[in-house]
Design an enzyme around this catalytic site. Sequence first.
Site, PDB file in Angstrom:
ATOM      1  N   HIS A 391      15.658  26.090  96.896  1.00  0.00           N
ATOM      2  CA  HIS A 391      15.752  27.064  97.989  1.00  0.00           C
ATOM      3  C   HIS A 391      17.178  27.157  98.538  1.00  0.00           C
ATOM      4  O   HIS A 391      17.753  28.246  98.609  1.00  0.00           O
ATOM      5  CB  HIS A 391      14.775  26.635  99.099  1.00  0.00           C
ATOM      6  CG  HIS A 391      14.735  27.549 100.281  1.00  0.00           C
ATOM      7  ND1 HIS A 391      13.728  28.466 100.471  1.00  0.00           N
ATOM      8  CD2 HIS A 391      15.571  27.705 101.339  1.00  0.00           C
ATOM      9  CE1 HIS A 391      13.937  29.129 101.592  1.00  0.00           C
ATOM     10  NE2 HIS A 391      15.061  28.688 102.136  1.00  0.00           N
ATOM     11  N   GLU A 392      17.725  26.014  98.915  1.00  0.00           N
ATOM     12  CA  GLU A 392      19.054  26.024  99.532  1.00  0.00           C
ATOM     13  C   GLU A 392      20.146  26.415  98.536  1.00  0.00           C
ATOM     14  O   GLU A 392      21.127  27.061  98.911  1.00  0.00           O
ATOM     15  CB  GLU A 392      19.362  24.656 100.147  1.00  0.00           C
ATOM     16  CG  GLU A 392      18.408  24.239 101.261  1.00  0.00           C
ATOM     17  CD  GLU A 392      18.303  25.260 102.395  1.00  0.00           C
ATOM     18  OE1 GLU A 392      19.236  26.082 102.568  1.00  0.00           O
ATOM     19  OE2 GLU A 392      17.280  25.243 103.101  1.00  0.00           O
ATOM     20  N   HIS A 395      20.397  30.136  98.479  1.00  0.00           N
ATOM     21  CA  HIS A 395      21.303  30.601  99.538  1.00  0.00           C
ATOM     22  C   HIS A 395      22.761  30.423  99.113  1.00  0.00           C
ATOM     23  O   HIS A 395      23.594  31.319  99.288  1.00  0.00           O
ATOM     24  CB  HIS A 395      21.074  29.790 100.814  1.00  0.00           C
ATOM     25  CG  HIS A 395      19.847  30.132 101.571  1.00  0.00           C
ATOM     26  ND1 HIS A 395      19.512  31.422 101.911  1.00  0.00           N
ATOM     27  CD2 HIS A 395      18.866  29.341 102.090  1.00  0.00           C
ATOM     28  CE1 HIS A 395      18.386  31.411 102.604  1.00  0.00           C
ATOM     29  NE2 HIS A 395      17.972  30.166 102.720  1.00  0.00           N
TER      30      HIS A 395
END
Length: 600
Positions: A391-392, A395
């Site tokens: 997820h990160e 980003h």
Amino acid sequence: MAQDGKIKKRSEQRREDTWSTEDLYPSDEAWREAFETVKKEAPALARYQGRLAESGQVLYAYFQEKEKLEEAVERLYVYTSLKSDEDTRNSVYQGMKGQILSWLAQWQQSMAFETPELTQLSTETLERFYQEKPELELYRRLMDVVQRRKAHTLSQPEEALLAAAGELGDAPDQIYSVLANADLTFPSAQDISGKLHPLTNGSYGTLMRSQDAELRRDAFRNLYEVYGKFENTMAATLNAHVKQNVFFSRARKYGSCLEAALDRTEVPVSVFHQLIDSVHRHMDTMYRYMAFRKKQMGLEELHMYDIYVPLVSDLEVDIPFDQARDEVIDAMAVLGPEYQAVLKKSFEQRWMDIYENEGKRSGAYSCGAKVHPYVLLNQKDTLDSEFTLAHEMGHAMHSYLSNANQPPVYADYVIFVAEVASTCNEALLMNYLLSRTENKKMRAYLLNYFLEQFRTTLYRQTMFAEFEEKIHQMAEAGETLTADILKKEYYGLNLLYYGDAVAMDEEIAIEWARVPHFYYNFYVYQYATGFAAAIALSQKILQEGQPAVERYLQFLKGGCSTDPISLLKMAGVDMTTPEPVDRALEYFARLLDEMEELMA
């Protein structure tokens, strides 16, 4: 919690497990020197006050000088933010962060002339400027956005006053962060054998996934008992945050806080309400999932501390960081070699801070610094931590590609699209793991995790959004948000979203006090819309192949070069319609069908 199960001091962390803040500044002294330089250079921009309408050349020169200074200021802020998050109890970095924030508020006040002067430029004047100075075309979109917000721009003295109030406006979030992360301590939780387990905001999620019901219940009650002791302080802090949102939205002549928040990212208010309506229409699937969970766990009562436990109870899944890293890299092969190469570089160059330590900020985030993105983790060697990494890094890759392909003025993507790249990574990782799993038990374990992603993102974040809108509406009507009011509203929404299959524990009424995103001003709904868009995009990537990949990569490289709704349309998703959310929730129902069949 560190790699050996012990929560370490910051000084005990291995260098290779920490992020490379030296890429920003080699030392604190270098930061202080850079800060002094910026403070000396910043006042020079004031010479443009009253001159932005002079010519295209003057306007272009102003934008160029401001961009250069903003990049230096961002670097200063990012360094102190990262260092203070390493250990929120470290007064040196808290002080440095306070210095830059205080100076930034003063600088913004001195720059308050900009927006009023820009909004006074007529369309005819701007067109003449573009002809005079062709390089100014770079800023056409920026000027279009400024002109669109003309009705919400005040006079120069009023803008200066609002800028001066900015530091006060940030205070509730800062107070909450220090209270929740640095000052609150929790009693250890006891398992069925009497063993004590350290309880922190960071370790709480891991304890909630334990198969030991006694440990879960004790952690749940211990955590919320402490938050309950501070409920009036927490309520006053959240009330102050909401009240400042009301103040700023009314000062800028918006109809509501919601309208003001969404206007900043060019998202129609209808998208927010459409999300809530769509989720409400599919509440029956959520109730069905909770009933299925209750049955599978063999419980007479399903409590709020039971809903995070993996339903495949006899499968031990331990995923060290190195394994998680390699699987995330392999899973992104569908996005092409260029994407994978940058992803590998991020691990080699220490873009991330991996393990928990005493005082470290809880949770996870990505910070899109210009030098390269930074990622904060609190690795627990679980499947959840592996997906948090994916997820990160979604980003981080979004920030990296936007910075690499857009000029500074359009490099920062808006919040509305921020959660798309991160969740698309998660969906691609899930597909990768499922495609390599023949074991039915492991497949069920993964499906359970995916179902939880739908529950905690599409349903729970929408519940958060609904709560946020309700408390803002109350404040706009003149109510004070007391602890009793907040608990009543939050408890009622939990009843609505979880249904009769869950025995609603009274402690859950205080959960709002541990959600930092309520201080982000209507951020949380974008987790849900981003999740729906990401599910749609990941399906297109897997089904269509290269054409869909190219569209998606162009989206990642787009920054804010156009509005977020248009960016997503170019990628193949139209968020102005209910279709993406409805399709995602229909997919949730199909996954539940498969899970029920596997568990039968």
